[in-house]
Design a protein around this motif. Structure first.
Motif, PDB file in Angstrom:
ATOM      1  N   SER A 342      31.535  53.440   3.202  1.00  0.00           N
ATOM      2  CA  SER A 342      32.088  52.697   2.073  1.00  0.00           C
ATOM      3  C   SER A 342      32.651  53.671   1.051  1.00  0.00           C
ATOM      4  O   SER A 342      31.988  54.637   0.680  1.00  0.00           O
ATOM      5  N   GLU A 343      33.869  53.420   0.609  1.00  0.00           N
ATOM      6  CA  GLU A 343      34.550  54.312  -0.323  1.00  0.00           C
ATOM      7  C   GLU A 343      35.194  53.461  -1.409  1.00  0.00           C
ATOM      8  O   GLU A 343      35.699  52.385  -1.110  1.00  0.00           O
ATOM      9  N   ALA A 344      35.184  53.982  -2.658  1.00  0.00           N
ATOM     10  CA  ALA A 344      35.742  53.194  -3.763  1.00  0.00           C
ATOM     11  C   ALA A 344      36.636  54.032  -4.656  1.00  0.00           C
ATOM     12  O   ALA A 344      36.422  55.225  -4.836  1.00  0.00           O
ATOM     13  N   ILE A 345      37.636  53.364  -5.216  1.00  0.00           N
ATOM     14  CA  ILE A 345      38.472  53.959  -6.260  1.00  0.00           C
ATOM     15  C   ILE A 345      38.381  53.037  -7.475  1.00  0.00           C
ATOM     16  O   ILE A 345      38.311  51.810  -7.320  1.00  0.00           O
ATOM     17  N   VAL A 346      38.335  53.639  -8.669  1.00  0.00           N
ATOM     18  CA  VAL A 346      38.482  52.851  -9.890  1.00  0.00           C
ATOM     19  C   VAL A 346      39.812  53.278 -10.489  1.00  0.00           C
ATOM     20  O   VAL A 346      40.018  54.466 -10.787  1.00  0.00           O
TER      21      VAL A 346
END
Lengths: 418, 418
Positions: A342-346
């Motif tokens: 799981s990878e996230a960008i804000v």
């Protein structure tokens, strides 16, 4: 009985049972699941007594407290297991779903139908609730299951398996459909990994060591689950208040699970504005911070990150933090160290959001949300047998459809191939 | 270069290339496929010359004629390979397809999208056309490919790989996307089977021995293809004229392939009426018949079947024949000996057709048609990378969608998990 005989016998019975399960009605499967739930509730005292044996042995062996807690079964936990079975009963049956169909020019009608996988081997560690969970999910998807839990939980697992299998068989599930390997000899795992004659798939649930052993030694097809080196990238255009909430949640809400963030990446243009307060908040929450050189400028508590920290799945209140120069640098870092979980960008930048979701190779890629949502229940599947980190067969949270295969049925009226 | 260095280098390059391929436009991929086709046509002489080296070596080594024929490349075969690439270019691109999506109560929008698998290893035997075929299919589905063909075809494969990779790279496909292992040392296969760092999946294409080696030794996920012990059951209500055509076609039209019938099952109530003419027709066609005791009564040419004949994949003009007492007995026999590839019933009974298709566990289950239709082209997929006989990931003929995985992209506006 030696473990080879035990496996062979249970394998044979499971394969026989799987044939009947494949065409069993949804109504009967649901009836069995509800009967299993009721039996667990009615026989709480049997389970608690068996569990006490495991707990006593664990304490005598000096097992650490958090592990003993994972092993413990009390009324709340037993009722939760029963409730889990009722939820599985309420889910739609994946078996028999028509996934597509077409008519060929020669008149053959081809239909693609969802069918059970057959016999599923589950190899897991200490938590005895997996016994109930896995048995329920496999049954609902029409599969027989051979369960091999950790030896620490053997008394609990035996009691639970006997209760749920007995309840299921009493309403018409074929004997052998829910089997628990009772031999605690560790060699039984090696033998299970070569049981191609009876097992269609093995799903390991547990720590990285177990997963590695299974992947490296199994000749039965495996669905690898688990390991999560997850990142959150705070982009230059991020809403920094939102970023702080997301980054805090991803690390601190439950650090011991695979969807927790292990490395925070921050765009250099917002590092001075974002990091001091963020790092202080982590520090207050007891998070040990291991940062790159630039990160160290923003808080006194930051220790220097070692090369191995970027690849570490801490599963603990430890966080690696790195300042990066661009979206590309963030994606490069993720590509180098991610386990593709799981990878996230804000970000507030449309094109950055789009590129991050396209270019980052992971089971779940988030924009402006916590990585902690990668979970069968949070995804709305109503169940979860694990989170696949491989690309074959299933990726991400696995619910009931991921416990099935397909079959083509072809109807003709005398077609031959020229 | 030693083979470990070769594999590591090609693995690294393939992984780099796969990242770019994952987001490459369909237009560019198609342009590359067409350029590869044209290059094959333009450089026929180079291929034929390289192939002559393989053929000379094979003849010097005393390779049997049918195998030499499989190795041979001439103008017709080279044009067919080029045509195959043009057909792949004309197929829809599976990458980017939205397989589903939903909105969670907390506002998270989850979308399930088809993505490439990444890097695919193909291990195959003598036929050099697989080099073109596999490279084309992998490229269209956005995957990098590492090809390891048989050492007998090494000169042909090297020439072909250089031509198609060169043509693809010239239009913008990243270098490393189409790699051929040039070391012919057999140990290279063992090393490839452990190349988890770079390979997402291995697909073996070839005989039962190769498949077994790969399944037993690979730590990389495998899609097992091929072995087909296929049956046709002539039921009591069968249209016997139709049954004869189907049973003849299933055995004789191309006995050397996996979807050919290996065992014919006949209901005892129609055996006396059906078998004499059927067996005579097989006999006339040069089929060696190995029958059960009852079968032997119906034709003088029938030899007694040995126990091992029921499990044999003859891949030749040899047929096992057994008279059975009922639909149930037919299904029992199939369950005991089938490799779950393709199974057929010839019947006029609705309930028997329904039960056969429900109860027989195989990739393709036919009513009133020849098992020979289990094939990507016959199914209308427009391509085929192999026929999966496992239940994980893909089952039956595999086209382009079977060379992909999925990814969840999740869009939020600040969601955290409580």
């Amino acid at each position: 009985m030696d473990y080879i005989s035990e496996l062979t016998e249970k394998g044979k019975d499971a394969k026989q049972a799987a044939r009947k399960l494949a065409t069993m009605s949804t109504a009967l499967k649901n009836e069995a699941l509800l009967a299993m739930a009721t039996a667990l509730e009615n026989k709480q005292d049997v389970i608690v007594a068996a569990n006490a044996q495991d707990i006593n042995r664990a304490e005598a062996n000096g097992m650490p407290k958090p592990l003993i807690d994972r092993l413990l079964l009390n009324q709340t936990r037993i009722l939760a297991m029963a409730e889990g079975l009722r939820q599985i009963a309420a889910l739609p049956d994946p078996v028999g779903e028509v996934l597509g169909g077409w008519l060929r020019p020669n008149g053959l009608a081809i239909t693609k139908i969802r069918v059970p996988l057959g016999v599923i081997g589950i190899i897991y560690e200490a938590r005895p609730n997996v016994t109930v969970d896995a048995a329920g999910l496999c049954l609902k998807a029409g599969n027989a299951v051979i369960l091999r839990g950790g030896s620490e939980a053997i008394d609990s697992n035996k009691a639970i398996a006997e209760i749920i299998a007995g309840a299921a068989y009493a309403v018409g599930v074929p004997a052998g459909a829910i089997a628990l390997v009772e031999t605690t000899d560790r060699q039984v795992v090696s033998a299970m990994l070569k049981l191609n004659q009876y097992l269609d798939v093995i799903i390991p649930r547990g720590g990285a060591g177990l997963i590695k052993t299974v992947v490296e030694n199994s000749t039965v097809p495996v669905i690898a689950t688990g390991t999560g080196v997850c990142h959150t990238f705070v982009d230059v255009t991020a809403d920094l208040a939102m970023a702080q909430e997301i980054a805090f949640n991803a690390k601190v809400s439950r650090p011991g699970v695979c969807n927790a963030m292990e490395t925070l990446l921050v765009h250099e243009a917002v590092a001075a504005q974002f990091l001091p307060a963020m790092l202080e908040r982590y520090h207050q929450a007891g998070v040990e911070i291991r940062g790159c050189e630039q990160t160290m400028k923003y808080h006194a508590a930051v220790k220097p990150a070692m090369a191995e920290d970027w690849a570490a799945e801490f599963l603990d209140l430890i966080l690696a933090v790195r300042v990066v120069s661009s979206l590309e640098a963030a994606i490069e870092h993720i590509t180098a160290y991610s386990t593709c979980h799981s990878e996230a960008i804000v970000t507030s930048d449309y094109e950055h959001a789009r590129r991050f979701q396209q270019e980052v190779d992971a089971a779940a890629v988030y924009v402006n949300a916590s990585t902690r949502f990668t979970d069968g229940f949070e995804f709305g599947f109503g169940a979860e047998i694990g989170i696949s980190t491989q690309k074959l067969h299933a990726r991400g949270p696995m619910g009931l459809p991921e416990l099935t295969s397909i079959k083509y049925v072809i109807n003709g009226n005398g077609q031959i191939r020229t």
